[in-house]
Design an enzyme around this catalytic site. Sequence first.
Site, PDB file in Angstrom:
ATOM      1  N   LYS A  48       6.218  -4.206  -3.410  1.00 16.00           N
ATOM      2  CA  LYS A  48       7.498  -3.960  -3.791  1.00 16.00           C
ATOM      3  C   LYS A  48       7.513  -4.552  -2.079  1.00 16.00           C
ATOM      4  CE  LYS A  48      11.843  -3.245  -4.727  1.00 16.00           C
ATOM      5  NZ  LYS A  48      12.142  -4.494  -6.070  1.00 16.00           N
ATOM      6  N   GLU A  76       8.295 -15.084 -10.270  1.00 15.90           N
ATOM      7  CA  GLU A  76       7.626 -14.082  -9.572  1.00 15.90           C
ATOM      8  C   GLU A  76       7.248 -12.809 -10.813  1.00 15.90           C
ATOM      9  OE1 GLU A  76       9.453 -11.515  -7.290  1.00 15.90           O
ATOM     10  OE2 GLU A  76      11.384 -11.422  -7.729  1.00 15.90           O
ATOM     11  N   ARG A 128       4.138   0.100  -4.781  1.00 13.76           N
ATOM     12  CA  ARG A 128       3.738  -0.741  -3.258  1.00 13.76           C
ATOM     13  C   ARG A 128       1.879  -1.737  -2.847  1.00 13.76           C
ATOM     14  NH1 ARG A 128       7.160   1.768   0.099  1.00 13.76           N
ATOM     15  NH2 ARG A 128       5.305   0.977   1.980  1.00 13.76           N
ATOM     16  N   LYS A 158      13.279 -14.846  -9.519  1.00 16.65           N
ATOM     17  CA  LYS A 158      13.254 -14.030 -10.929  1.00 16.65           C
ATOM     18  C   LYS A 158      12.542 -14.775 -11.918  1.00 16.65           C
ATOM     19  CE  LYS A 158      13.819 -11.218  -9.480  1.00 16.65           C
ATOM     20  NZ  LYS A 158      14.682 -10.823  -7.653  1.00 16.65           N
ATOM     21  N   ASN A 167      -1.963   2.075   5.619  1.00 17.57           N
ATOM     22  CA  ASN A 167      -1.011   0.941   5.313  1.00 17.57           C
ATOM     23  C   ASN A 167      -0.775   0.477   6.629  1.00 17.57           C
ATOM     24  OD1 ASN A 167       0.902  -0.885   4.194  1.00 17.57           O
ATOM     25  ND2 ASN A 167       2.780   1.184   3.872  1.00 17.57           N
ATOM     26  N   GLY A 168      -0.814  -1.015   6.674  1.00 21.74           N
ATOM     27  CA  GLY A 168      -0.440  -2.024   7.282  1.00 21.74           C
ATOM     28  C   GLY A 168      -1.418  -2.568   8.006  1.00 21.74           C
ATOM     29  N   HIS A 228      19.565 -36.379  -5.953  1.00 23.13           N
ATOM     30  CA  HIS A 228      17.922 -37.100  -4.172  1.00 23.13           C
ATOM     31  C   HIS A 228      16.808 -36.549  -4.887  1.00 23.13           C
ATOM     32  CE1 HIS A 228      22.929 -37.946  -2.932  1.00 23.13           C
ATOM     33  NE2 HIS A 228      22.578 -37.077  -3.294  1.00 23.13           N
ATOM     34  N   TRP A 243      -2.858  -2.853  -1.662  1.00 24.42           N
ATOM     35  CA  TRP A 243      -2.418  -4.446  -1.779  1.00 24.42           C
ATOM     36  C   TRP A 243      -2.916  -4.695  -0.629  1.00 24.42           C
ATOM     37  CZ3 TRP A 243      -0.121  -7.935   1.616  1.00 24.42           C
ATOM     38  CH2 TRP A 243       0.357  -9.212   0.652  1.00 24.42           C
ATOM     39  N   CYS A 280       0.959  -1.506   0.165  1.00 24.33           N
ATOM     40  CA  CYS A 280       0.075  -0.069   0.134  1.00 24.33           C
ATOM     41  C   CYS A 280       0.799   1.259   0.213  1.00 24.33           C
ATOM     42  CB  CYS A 280      -0.635   0.579   1.016  1.00 24.33           C
ATOM     43  SG  CYS A 280      -2.220  -1.574   1.137  1.00 24.33           S
ATOM     44  N   GLU A 300      18.199 -17.194  -7.044  1.00 23.97           N
ATOM     45  CA  GLU A 300      17.640 -15.867  -7.266  1.00 23.97           C
ATOM     46  C   GLU A 300      16.990 -16.653  -8.502  1.00 23.97           C
ATOM     47  OE1 GLU A 300      16.987 -13.498  -5.486  1.00 23.97           O
ATOM     48  OE2 GLU A 300      16.696 -11.964  -7.500  1.00 23.97           O
TER      49      GLU A 300
HETATM   50  O1  M6R Z   1      12.838  -4.925   0.818  1.00 16.80           O
HETATM   51  P1  M6R Z   1      13.313  -6.397   1.277  1.00 16.80           P
HETATM   52  O2  M6R Z   1      14.930  -6.627   0.406  1.00 16.80           O
HETATM   53  O3  M6R Z   1      13.726  -6.453   2.287  1.00 16.80           O
HETATM   54  O4  M6R Z   1      12.703  -7.070   0.137  1.00 16.80           O
HETATM   55  C1  M6R Z   1      12.764  -8.899   0.671  1.00 16.80           C
HETATM   56  C2  M6R Z   1      11.263  -9.639  -0.270  1.00 16.80           C
HETATM   57  O5  M6R Z   1      10.467  -8.749  -0.141  1.00 16.80           O
HETATM   58  C3  M6R Z   1      11.897  -9.185  -2.157  1.00 16.80           C
HETATM   59  O6  M6R Z   1      13.481  -9.160  -1.691  1.00 16.80           O
HETATM   60  C4  M6R Z   1      11.047 -10.139  -2.855  1.00 16.80           C
HETATM   61  O7  M6R Z   1      11.660 -11.397  -2.118  1.00 16.80           O
HETATM   62  C5  M6R Z   1      11.167  -9.186  -4.816  1.00 16.80           C
HETATM   63  N1  M6R Z   1       9.793  -9.823  -4.592  1.00 16.80           N
HETATM   64  C6  M6R Z   1      12.041 -10.495  -4.879  1.00 16.80           C
HETATM   65  O8  M6R Z   1      12.355  -9.960  -5.976  1.00 16.80           O
END
Ligand code: M6R
Length: 614
Positions: free
Chosen positions: A609, A494, A27, A491, A101-102, A510, A75, A2, A487
Amino acid sequence: MCGIVGYIGKRQVFPILIKGLKRLEYRGYDSAGVAMINDNGDLSVYKTKGKVADLERFCEDKDISGTVGIAHTRWATHGEPSSVNAHPHYSESKNIAIIHNGIIENYADLKKKLVADGVKFRSDTDTEVIVQLIEYIQTRKNVDLLTAVRFALTQLIGAYAIAVLDKRDKDQIIAARKQSPLVIGIGEDEFFLGSDATPIIEYTDKVVYLDDDNIAVIRRGEDLKVVNTLNDTLNPEICTVDLDLGQIEKGGFPHFMLKEIFEQPECLENCMRGRINVEANNVTLSAVIDYRRQLLAAKRVIIVACGTSWHAGLIGKQLIESLCRIPVEVEYASEFRYRNPVIDSSDVVIAISQSGETADTLAAVNLAKDNGAFVYGVCNAIGSSIPRDTDTGSYIHVGPEIGVASTKAFTGQVTVLLMLALALGKEKGTITNEQYSKIVSELCTVPEKMKSLLKLNDRISELSKTFTYASNFLYLGRGYNYPVALEGALKLKEISYIHAEGYPAAEMKHGPIALIDSDMPVVVIAPHDEMYQKVLSNIQEIKARKGKVIALVSKGDDTISKIADEVIEIPQTLECLEPLVASIPLQLLAYHIAVCKGKNVDQPRNLAKSVTVE
Ligand code: M6R
């Protein structure tokens, strides 16, 4: 999670709110809304499901006049994404509007009590409880808005950044925060509100970052007043933000994600600037100088983080263990905070977070502090909560990251962790001068190596078309490249919604090997390092089962190139620096597959984000 925007001053508020929401849309983007007191003194709330652009269209035939207003991009947590659940929320009388927001954890109890007393609710959100409670207190106790807000906040359990407008006072916005970020911009006879500074910097560089339990009384024509819930007046620090507009715009790229991938050579230079002196062959981190004693006393390091930052933490573990000989544990912040971990004053806890606002990481920081550990933050967003709550730390200095999929923050985090390991290893005497010099001088060549990798963009874009059919992907790597595999998989999943898993290459036999058939693309990170022969065997095992191999190999490799289906050449570098180069083609691969599949790369479904809720 949010985004919040607000304005009070002499300008027309609507365009400021919309522009601000667009900057904060990373956000959350399932619904959006505005509340404004118009020139006739009416408090109007316009809100709709969808993106900020949908809200803009929705408002085309509405009265959008006025010089005070608040706005929100959502969100969803409580209540599905819908116009009704979108913010702002009115109080029952429609005299008051709120954005939030929260998460209010005790909202169900509060709602039950209010409903029993006859208050009528319109939405399923936790937020509506706050505004109804404020009005309930205001009318029952016959108090002013500030007092009602103060009293209401003492009844809330959870996290909030809120802004409140009352139609009976068009000269005031009241805002408050607890564990969710809120920034106030101070202009000439005008004030701005934002979840971060990006909606504000166009108008002023003077900001106040509200602290937990602070309530801001933002009154037209008066100085900013900040109080606590007991109404004691506080003296907020006015900071200057150093952020320019170009950094938060797309700069000719079709998506923020691609722009941010391409920014990495420059970001790394910024990250190293003033910290690495090539001539003197020296790494200086001010935190290591200022807190040398605490850091050298560490018997153990615990890294806490989430998502991509956690992957950077896995690389940090290998760097710190190998260069500083200190045992390192890497924990998901969300698990760490709830499992009663053993922590004491001989531990150094490193919290990694791009946003500096991730709720679980912030909670882990506070748990570590409460148990006496020394806490070091590795963050990007300047002035965010984690850097403010930690004992010390280092910013990664890669500039605002707006694409939801983290890219440049990852390479920035790895770079800072490497500099930390080098600086600490030198202080401890656990690294030889030769090793130190070799890594420092090689690290300085990484931005150029990244530039050469970015030239592969067109080729990776072409190659991606071949793989849009896939519904599963496997990513394999070893040593420093195992977290890179994780990672790469994150990517892809997501932003393209393709299921992908990262594995240490040797673990394939395994279990995951059972998945391999002619429909399964396997991305293998196989540079010419110590593990090359082993990874080569894994590739042969995949090919024997007709899997499709996309191999990342060192330039000039002529073995894997012959057996893999697709080959991406990466420049040779030291093993500990491989993540900085190998991650770039994987970011591009995920990006182009998602684009080919027509996905919204910068705003993937269900994600946000900055995860400021648990
Ligand atoms: O702001 P942060 O680095 O604490 O965020 C952590 C995760 O939410 C963030 O890395 C998330 O996994 C991303 N969408 C990955 O691309």
